[in-house]
Design a protein around this motif. Structure first.
Motif, PDB file in Angstrom:
ATOM      1  N   ARG A 302      40.530  31.977  32.903  1.00  0.00           N
ATOM      2  CA  ARG A 302      39.134  32.450  33.243  1.00  0.00           C
ATOM      3  C   ARG A 302      38.849  31.551  34.454  1.00  0.00           C
ATOM      4  O   ARG A 302      38.177  32.002  35.387  1.00  0.00           O
ATOM      5  CB  ARG A 302      38.230  31.934  32.207  1.00  0.00           C
ATOM      6  CG  ARG A 302      38.225  32.766  30.995  1.00  0.00           C
ATOM      7  CD  ARG A 302      38.015  34.162  31.258  1.00  0.00           C
ATOM      8  NE  ARG A 302      36.542  34.097  31.714  1.00  0.00           N
ATOM      9  CZ  ARG A 302      35.312  34.133  31.032  1.00  0.00           C
ATOM     10  NH1 ARG A 302      35.496  34.262  29.653  1.00  0.00           N
ATOM     11  NH2 ARG A 302      34.328  34.235  31.656  1.00  0.00           N
ATOM     12  N   TYR A 303      39.325  30.515  34.672  1.00  0.00           N
ATOM     13  CA  TYR A 303      38.782  29.285  35.809  1.00  0.00           C
ATOM     14  C   TYR A 303      39.592  30.022  36.940  1.00  0.00           C
ATOM     15  O   TYR A 303      39.161  30.336  38.327  1.00  0.00           O
ATOM     16  CB  TYR A 303      39.304  27.963  35.598  1.00  0.00           C
ATOM     17  CG  TYR A 303      39.242  27.297  37.012  1.00  0.00           C
ATOM     18  CD1 TYR A 303      38.087  26.586  37.431  1.00  0.00           C
ATOM     19  CD2 TYR A 303      40.439  27.039  37.647  1.00  0.00           C
ATOM     20  CE1 TYR A 303      38.270  26.000  38.627  1.00  0.00           C
ATOM     21  CE2 TYR A 303      40.334  26.048  38.973  1.00  0.00           C
ATOM     22  CZ  TYR A 303      39.104  25.625  39.367  1.00  0.00           C
ATOM     23  OH  TYR A 303      39.111  25.020  40.424  1.00  0.00           O
ATOM     24  N   ARG A 304      41.008  30.399  36.969  1.00  0.00           N
ATOM     25  CA  ARG A 304      41.612  31.061  38.064  1.00  0.00           C
ATOM     26  C   ARG A 304      40.937  32.458  38.451  1.00  0.00           C
ATOM     27  O   ARG A 304      40.745  32.979  39.434  1.00  0.00           O
ATOM     28  CB  ARG A 304      42.926  31.331  37.693  1.00  0.00           C
ATOM     29  CG  ARG A 304      43.863  30.099  37.538  1.00  0.00           C
ATOM     30  CD  ARG A 304      44.075  29.244  38.962  1.00  0.00           C
ATOM     31  NE  ARG A 304      44.530  30.134  39.868  1.00  0.00           N
ATOM     32  CZ  ARG A 304      45.991  30.167  40.038  1.00  0.00           C
ATOM     33  NH1 ARG A 304      46.619  29.349  39.383  1.00  0.00           N
ATOM     34  NH2 ARG A 304      46.629  30.837  41.027  1.00  0.00           N
ATOM     35  N   VAL A 305      40.615  33.436  37.295  1.00  0.00           N
ATOM     36  CA  VAL A 305      40.168  34.648  37.768  1.00  0.00           C
ATOM     37  C   VAL A 305      38.827  34.432  38.331  1.00  0.00           C
ATOM     38  O   VAL A 305      38.334  35.093  39.453  1.00  0.00           O
ATOM     39  CB  VAL A 305      39.830  35.397  36.104  1.00  0.00           C
ATOM     40  CG1 VAL A 305      39.060  36.674  36.682  1.00  0.00           C
ATOM     41  CG2 VAL A 305      41.146  35.607  35.839  1.00  0.00           C
ATOM     42  N   GLY A 306      37.944  33.573  38.172  1.00  0.00           N
ATOM     43  CA  GLY A 306      36.609  33.377  38.778  1.00  0.00           C
ATOM     44  C   GLY A 306      36.892  32.892  40.073  1.00  0.00           C
ATOM     45  O   GLY A 306      35.995  33.428  40.945  1.00  0.00           O
ATOM     46  N   ARG A 307      37.700  32.234  40.474  1.00  0.00           N
ATOM     47  CA  ARG A 307      38.030  31.671  41.873  1.00  0.00           C
ATOM     48  C   ARG A 307      38.653  33.008  42.656  1.00  0.00           C
ATOM     49  O   ARG A 307      38.178  33.066  43.663  1.00  0.00           O
ATOM     50  CB  ARG A 307      39.018  30.623  41.953  1.00  0.00           C
ATOM     51  CG  ARG A 307      38.434  29.015  41.311  1.00  0.00           C
ATOM     52  CD  ARG A 307      39.571  28.177  41.346  1.00  0.00           C
ATOM     53  NE  ARG A 307      39.988  28.072  42.924  1.00  0.00           N
ATOM     54  CZ  ARG A 307      40.844  27.209  43.581  1.00  0.00           C
ATOM     55  NH1 ARG A 307      41.728  26.671  42.906  1.00  0.00           N
ATOM     56  NH2 ARG A 307      41.117  27.189  44.963  1.00  0.00           N
ATOM     57  N   ASN A 308      39.308  33.935  41.982  1.00  0.00           N
ATOM     58  CA  ASN A 308      39.768  35.065  42.964  1.00  0.00           C
ATOM     59  C   ASN A 308      38.588  35.820  43.292  1.00  0.00           C
ATOM     60  O   ASN A 308      38.319  36.458  44.253  1.00  0.00           O
ATOM     61  CB  ASN A 308      40.795  35.509  42.083  1.00  0.00           C
ATOM     62  CG  ASN A 308      42.144  34.705  41.979  1.00  0.00           C
ATOM     63  OD1 ASN A 308      42.335  33.954  42.965  1.00  0.00           O
ATOM     64  ND2 ASN A 308      42.974  35.026  40.863  1.00  0.00           N
ATOM     65  N   VAL A 309      37.642  36.266  42.143  1.00  0.00           N
ATOM     66  CA  VAL A 309      36.579  36.820  42.493  1.00  0.00           C
ATOM     67  C   VAL A 309      35.809  36.287  43.359  1.00  0.00           C
ATOM     68  O   VAL A 309      35.179  37.101  44.255  1.00  0.00           O
ATOM     69  CB  VAL A 309      35.692  37.129  40.952  1.00  0.00           C
ATOM     70  CG1 VAL A 309      34.449  37.864  41.533  1.00  0.00           C
ATOM     71  CG2 VAL A 309      36.445  37.773  40.073  1.00  0.00           C
ATOM     72  N   LYS A 310      35.338  35.071  43.483  1.00  0.00           N
ATOM     73  CA  LYS A 310      34.596  34.464  44.288  1.00  0.00           C
ATOM     74  C   LYS A 310      35.048  34.806  45.915  1.00  0.00           C
ATOM     75  O   LYS A 310      34.453  35.050  46.905  1.00  0.00           O
ATOM     76  CB  LYS A 310      34.240  32.993  44.245  1.00  0.00           C
ATOM     77  CG  LYS A 310      33.334  32.770  42.850  1.00  0.00           C
ATOM     78  CD  LYS A 310      33.016  31.361  42.805  1.00  0.00           C
ATOM     79  CE  LYS A 310      32.247  31.004  41.414  1.00  0.00           C
ATOM     80  NZ  LYS A 310      31.923  29.645  41.121  1.00  0.00           N
ATOM     81  N   LYS A 311      36.511  34.498  46.105  1.00  0.00           N
ATOM     82  CA  LYS A 311      36.949  34.627  47.229  1.00  0.00           C
ATOM     83  C   LYS A 311      37.050  36.166  47.674  1.00  0.00           C
ATOM     84  O   LYS A 311      36.982  36.308  49.072  1.00  0.00           O
ATOM     85  CB  LYS A 311      38.781  34.172  47.035  1.00  0.00           C
ATOM     86  CG  LYS A 311      39.506  34.125  48.344  1.00  0.00           C
ATOM     87  CD  LYS A 311      40.831  33.519  48.041  1.00  0.00           C
ATOM     88  CE  LYS A 311      41.462  33.437  49.381  1.00  0.00           C
ATOM     89  NZ  LYS A 311      42.916  32.859  49.082  1.00  0.00           N
ATOM     90  N   MET A 312      37.241  37.158  46.725  1.00  0.00           N
ATOM     91  CA  MET A 312      37.237  38.461  47.365  1.00  0.00           C
ATOM     92  C   MET A 312      35.811  38.761  48.009  1.00  0.00           C
ATOM     93  O   MET A 312      35.607  39.632  48.828  1.00  0.00           O
ATOM     94  CB  MET A 312      37.677  39.509  46.155  1.00  0.00           C
ATOM     95  CG  MET A 312      39.208  39.163  45.838  1.00  0.00           C
ATOM     96  SD  MET A 312      39.613  40.092  44.372  1.00  0.00           S
ATOM     97  CE  MET A 312      39.397  41.871  45.244  1.00  0.00           C
ATOM     98  N   THR A 313      34.784  38.265  47.160  1.00  0.00           N
ATOM     99  CA  THR A 313      33.443  38.423  47.462  1.00  0.00           C
ATOM    100  C   THR A 313      33.183  38.088  49.002  1.00  0.00           C
ATOM    101  O   THR A 313      32.352  38.541  49.918  1.00  0.00           O
ATOM    102  CB  THR A 313      32.461  38.027  46.533  1.00  0.00           C
ATOM    103  OG1 THR A 313      32.943  38.582  45.156  1.00  0.00           O
ATOM    104  CG2 THR A 313      31.061  38.346  46.863  1.00  0.00           C
TER     105      THR A 313
END
Length: 362
Positions: A302-313
């Motif tokens: 969950r931590y890795r997925v959250g970081r990827n979403v923030k980076k794409m935004t």
């Protein structure tokens, strides 16, 4: 001829030496001849040796010459009894139980006593012809029952057709009692069933459990019947152990008949209910560890997925800002034509050019 006897004791060799001197007559000048004889000096003089034996067993009372070349011409064994010394080889109580340990060796005078009794305990002396004495204290360990109970009685239960063991032990396993009796209470009278089988119901059914261990006096009863119930006593001298034996019928396993569409003569035994299965404790520990690992893996995912979403935004917002900066607006330019005089009829191409607004997106 005059014979002179000189008795000397050699302290180093611990032996007595006897010299015989043969003197010559006045008419003869023959040399004097000396003949040497070594007599026995005991090896354990001036000390008392303590030896322990067990009733029913054997014991060796040591007595030997210190010098292997010496010879004991005469010796005797004595026992201190009733405030006086008694000759062992003359006492009837040792008849058939006493023998020299090694009769073939003239220097070994050890005494072997078999079938020890409690009355054999006491002081013994080995005496040679020179009245040299070796003293021995013999201690005899007898049989005392482990559970010496006269008033209390132990209750035991047996089953018909099976065997039963009634325990009875001496405190000293090597001590064999001088007399052992197993008694059975029959019509208010105790009758002997071992070693003499005086009751018909116990004949050829009773024996001692262990014949090789002297101190094990346990009674083995085979093929129990209802006639064998009652009171039993193990008796050794004044020691007693008593039991009350109950004989019950052997429990039977109930069976039921199983049938389908047609009668069947087969039977199946009832199986006892299964005991609940107890899961070992280490299984719960292992499951806890596995669940903990899975939970940590889920949290990390969950931590890795959250970081990827923030980076794409963030990347999309940056691209939008760049697009807005790259937009170029051009204003429309209109050239107004003016009337000219005939003298001036030249045309300027630039005057007829129009610019439209163009939006360029990079």
């Amino acid at each position: 001829m005059n014979n002179l006897f000189l008795f000397l004791q050699d302290e180093v060799a611990s032996s007595a030496v006897v010299y015989v001197e043969t003197a010559s007559t006045p008419d003869h000048n023959d040399p004097v001849e000396l003949t040497e004889y070594i007599s026995c000096i005991l090896s354990s003089v001036q000390q008392t040796t303590e030896i322990t034996g067990y009733t029913g067993g054997s014991v060796v009372l040591p007595c030997s010459c210190a010098d292997p070349q010496s010879i004991a011409n005469t010796f005797t064994w004595q026992f201190y009894s009733q405030s006086q010394w008694v000759q062992v080889f003359d006492d009837e109580k040792y008849s058939g139980r006493r023998v020299l340990f090694n009769e073939s060796s003239p220097r070994n005078m050890s005494l072997l006593i078999s079938g020890l009794r409690m009355e054999d305990e006491g002081f013994y002396q080995c005496i040679t012809e020179q009245h040299i004495i070796s003293s021995i204290l013999l201690k005899v360990m007898g049989c005392n029952l482990v559970e010496n109970t006269i008033t209390s009685t132990t209750v035991v239960t047996g089953y018909s057709g099976e065997s039963m063991v009634l325990p009875c032990f001496c405190t000293e396993q090597l001590a064999k009692p001088e007399k052992i009796q197993w008694m059975y209470l029959l019509e208010n009278t105790y009758e002997e069933i071992y070693p003499n089988e005086k009751i018909d119901s116990h004949k050829n059914r009773v024996k001692l459990l262990n014949q090789t261990t002297p101190g094990n006096l346990s009674l083995h009863i085979s093929a129990l019947t209802a006639e064998h119930k009652g009171v039993y006593i193990c008796s050794v001298s004044s020691n007693r152990v008593s039991y009350i034996l109950h004989v019950e019928e052997k429990p039977h396993i109930h069976t039921i008949s199983l049938s389908t569409h047609q009668p069947s003569h087969q039977t199946q035994e009832l199986t006892p209910p299964r005991q609940p299965h107890h899961t070992p404790q280490y299984v719960f520990i292992l499951l806890g560890v596995i669940l903990s690992v899975l939970l940590l893996a889920f949290i990390y995912w969950r931590y890795r997925v959250g970081r990827n979403v923030k980076k794409m935004t963030s990347d999309e917002e940056l691209n939008k800002e760049q697009d807005n900066q790259d937009d170029v607006m051009y204003s429309a330019v209109v050239h107004v034509k003016k009337a000219s005089t005939p003298a001036h009829t030249e045309s300027n191409p630039a005057e007829h050019t129009e610019y439209a607004s163009v939006k360029v997106k990079r």
